[in-house]
Scaffold this motif. Structure first.
Motif, PDB file in Angstrom:
ATOM      1  N   PRO B 235       0.829  -1.216   0.000  1.00 17.99           N
ATOM      2  CA  PRO B 235       0.000   0.000   0.000  1.00 17.99           C
ATOM      3  C   PRO B 235       0.862   1.265   0.000  1.00 17.99           C
ATOM      4  CG  PRO B 235      -0.023  -1.047   2.162  1.00 17.99           C
ATOM      5  CD  PRO B 235       0.706  -1.978   1.242  1.00 17.99           C
ATOM      6  N   LEU B 236       0.352   2.309  -0.611  1.00 15.51           N
ATOM      7  CA  LEU B 236       1.014   3.615  -0.618  1.00 15.51           C
ATOM      8  C   LEU B 236       0.570   4.450   0.577  1.00 15.51           C
ATOM      9  CD1 LEU B 236       0.470   4.145  -4.414  1.00 15.51           C
ATOM     10  CD2 LEU B 236       2.688   3.800  -3.330  1.00 15.51           C
ATOM     11  N   GLU B 237      -0.515   4.064   1.178  1.00 13.87           N
ATOM     12  CA  GLU B 237      -1.053   4.755   2.353  1.00 13.87           C
ATOM     13  C   GLU B 237      -1.231   3.712   3.450  1.00 13.87           C
ATOM     14  OE1 GLU B 237      -1.677   8.041   2.277  1.00 13.87           O
ATOM     15  OE2 GLU B 237      -1.126   8.198   0.161  1.00 13.87           O
ATOM     16  N   PRO B 238      -1.216   4.143   4.714  1.00 12.20           N
ATOM     17  CA  PRO B 238      -1.312   3.169   5.813  1.00 12.20           C
ATOM     18  C   PRO B 238      -2.658   2.444   5.818  1.00 12.20           C
ATOM     19  CG  PRO B 238      -1.349   5.441   6.640  1.00 12.20           C
ATOM     20  CD  PRO B 238      -1.035   5.526   5.192  1.00 12.20           C
ATOM     21  N   LEU B 239      -2.606   1.161   6.098  1.00 10.38           N
ATOM     22  CA  LEU B 239      -3.823   0.345   6.225  1.00 10.38           C
ATOM     23  C   LEU B 239      -4.002  -0.053   7.681  1.00 10.38           C
ATOM     24  CD1 LEU B 239      -3.583  -2.199   3.267  1.00 10.38           C
ATOM     25  CD2 LEU B 239      -4.848  -0.047   3.354  1.00 10.38           C
ATOM     26  N   PRO B 240      -5.228  -0.344   8.100  1.00  8.98           N
ATOM     27  CA  PRO B 240      -5.415  -0.987   9.405  1.00  8.98           C
ATOM     28  C   PRO B 240      -4.705  -2.340   9.407  1.00  8.98           C
ATOM     29  CG  PRO B 240      -7.532  -0.662   8.261  1.00  8.98           C
ATOM     30  CD  PRO B 240      -6.487  -0.077   7.395  1.00  8.98           C
TER      31      PRO B 240
END
Lengths: 254, 254, 254, 254
Positions: B235-240
């Motif tokens: 992912p390029l953005e944080p995930l849970p």
């Protein structure tokens, strides 16, 4: 007239993976078929990979107006002969609704003429499918977007031909986007590709997703009967005489 | 930068039919190559069916920016392996200009995903190709239409996907019409289908026709270098956090 | 649910030109309305230019699902206010079927964003409308083509945006072609442009023509209810804090 | 031949809002012009709203191959006369690159025929513009995506006609997507809409954004000279005699 729908499923994950069978104890096809019926489409049957002829006999195909397709890990096990029959039926007017990992199925790749490749990630992304074509019958009753709490990510570039119509675009938590609802026409057949759902998420129990699949099946049902007629043709208007008629009649090849 | 062009020709009619060799003594490919050069495209080579590997070795394909294709009676003699290589090169960015009966060639049919069938008649029809997209670079310098005194008729329905752009529509004396200049994109490759000319008419000596083929080759040359990158992605953005990470790592299939 | 259709006609030629009133003694609108009813669309009313508010009151527009439009010599007499109301209703989902010289009507030009100009000739041309998109519901039941014994010629270049779908292409005796059946979407409204018929020919008594107009009205009827919602929006996902929130709240313009 | 470019800017925010003038001390137009020059386009001039005739005299327009447009808070101050001249020049072949809030400008709305409305939010969203059409010259040199650290959000539904080509789709932190790079053709003019950048962010100092604007200007430059010719036409092929010639000559209206 209600379209005759066949939901085709690979039906392997459900037998081999407890995480999947917990979600779809009777198979993905059964969940989708139930969703179609709940949306008013009563003429629904199912077929699966490991049935004889993959459940897609000439008879079944001939009596199918719209074929819904889910496959993932066993695309290669579908015989070329059946893949080709499906393609031919689409050209002859059968609708085709291709779901999720069906993007790599033989019939879809054959109908697109591209690699159909994409980016992916199986994690905890939320997916939000935004309607970008609110006038389209496939978007009917959907609202501004559909939200799926967790789904596999599919990301651009999605290597398909420019779709005839783009209906949904997906947002994913991890930062990607995807053209997740696309229509195409091949021959007399209408094709709807719809991105959700991966087998490890309960996507085919999601009301909005099922509604779109039903809308897609209705849209893809053959409506037109304009003939596709090909081959050698006499002129409809008078032509000058042909000084080379003799030569041409010898050439006689096509 | 001038594109590197390969003109491919079946080159069988010219050896077997006096009517054809009278018009194209050195082959259709040679006439087309001359026309491209006359229109300012200097980097032109040719290849023909009966050369080893049909003249389309890996090396030749790798050094070809735009492939121009003419074939008719021997589509079946092209090996599937070479057809597949051409398709792959198109996906990777090579331009493809398909002429006339090339509509039934293996690479074109494979890239379209349809039957590519049509109506036809070899007689004395006049063909008038009207420009319907005057802003398109392929129409540059053409005027309102191109007139060809005698040509084979091709008539609708032409069984192709809806083209990305429709540039020419043909009128025929005998009463038919045809979408005779169409563009498509498949993968990173641009494709231009152009309807004229049949081997028994001197169409590839027609200035307007040659100009359009040259325009088409210029348009189809690869300009973009945006990468087509696929596969599993972080992912390029944080995930849970993923509560099912362990299960997923086992499933591990794609 | 059967769509509520309003057939709008300029209704001037019929009062001023004996050649026209001989063909359409009760007006073009009456002939078209009869054709729609004969094709199973029962909820049809008519409206004409010289009625108050051109017969298109807010009430009439609000109760119209599909507006069929014929105008020719008096486009300028339609008030801008009514033209704008029609445009707004199309954006809100009303279907619009624009016939023949309606290409120069205020609503159509406004919705296209182009000049909508073309070539024309009023003579003895035969028109043959070929189906190029046999899978489209508008082509249903039409056969391979529609032939009209005599019609005004319209020729390319037709200055419209590339249509979403191209369904018919016309052949004319005098040597021209025309994209004669085109669909567009503007806002939530579906638009079908259909080329025939000029007021001095009995085109709206032609069974095939009437069938296509009925098909077009059915297709253009609003089916989707996906909302078009615009304006300032709170985020659906958490954003970082905004260090410029104070400045932005002052700027506050849109 | 290098295209002659005019960058048009409203140039009001920069004079009234310190947050904007800190970013663009010489105006947004100057930053864009510098970016075009840095990308090899040397023939660049600028024009602004408060100059006489908004800086868009007949002379300037006649010598402009591509017009780049930025406007936001003062769309209504552009005279209808100048808006109409811009539209006419586009129809005649001038390219138009419309940036960000230019979606609501008079020329763009007039050329689209839709409301051009959308969702928006001025906050701390990151924008990531994904390339969905890697073969397009406008995507040249861009990589898989462009990332802008902070931008105003624009969200679907974006009320435009289906674009001829879709090149970029944006992802925003707050959960929305947007078709952020779209091409259209109107008349002989090519139009490129590109979503970034809002005046309170330094978007027009972003290398990737400037590259795309330059690519867009190159793509939109007029290349074709196919004439758009309209009006009454004699037949190109013989017609039967006209039994109604006398009547028709009287009717004589268009």
């Amino acid at each position: 007239m209600t379209p005759r729908i066949t939901v085709w499923n690979e039906f392997r994950h459900e037998k081999e993976n407890r995480a999947v069978s917990d979600i779809y104890p009777d198979g993905i096809h059964t969940a989708i078929a139930a969703g179609l019926r709940a949306n008013g489409l009563q003429d629904v049957r199912t077929a699966t990979l490991d049935e004889p002829e993959h459940g897609l006999t000439d008879d079944v195909l001939a009596q199918t107006d719209v074929l819904v397709w889910w496959g993932h890990k066993a695309h290669g096990d579908l015989t070329d002969a059946v893949a080709e029959k499906v393609v031919q039926r689409v050209w002859d007017g059968m609708g085709l609704v291709v779901l999720h990992s069906g993007h790599f199925s033989k019939p879809f790749k054959r109908l697109m003429g591209t690699s159909c490749d994409l980016k992916w990630r199986e994690a905890t992304d939320k997916e939000r499918l935004w309607v970008v074509h609110p006038a389209h019958p496939i978007a009917q009753g959907v609202g501004e977007y559909i939200e799926i709490p967790a789904e596999e990510m599919y990301g651009e570039h999605f290597d398909i031909p420019a779709p005839d119509e783009l209906i949904f675009v997906s947002w994913f938590t991890g930062g990607e986007v995807f053209r997740s609802g696309c229509t195409f026409t091949r021959g007399s057949g209408k094709i709807f590709y719809f991105r959700p759902g991966h087998e490890t998420y309960p996507t085919y129990h999601h009301e909005g997703v099922l509604r779109v699949i039903a809308n897609g099946a209705r849209w893809a049902a053959p409506t037109a009967s304009a003939p596709r007629a090909f081959g050698n043709r006499a002129p409809l208007e008078p032509l000058p005489e042909d000084p080379h008629a003799a030569e041409r009649s010898q050439e006689g090849f096509r």
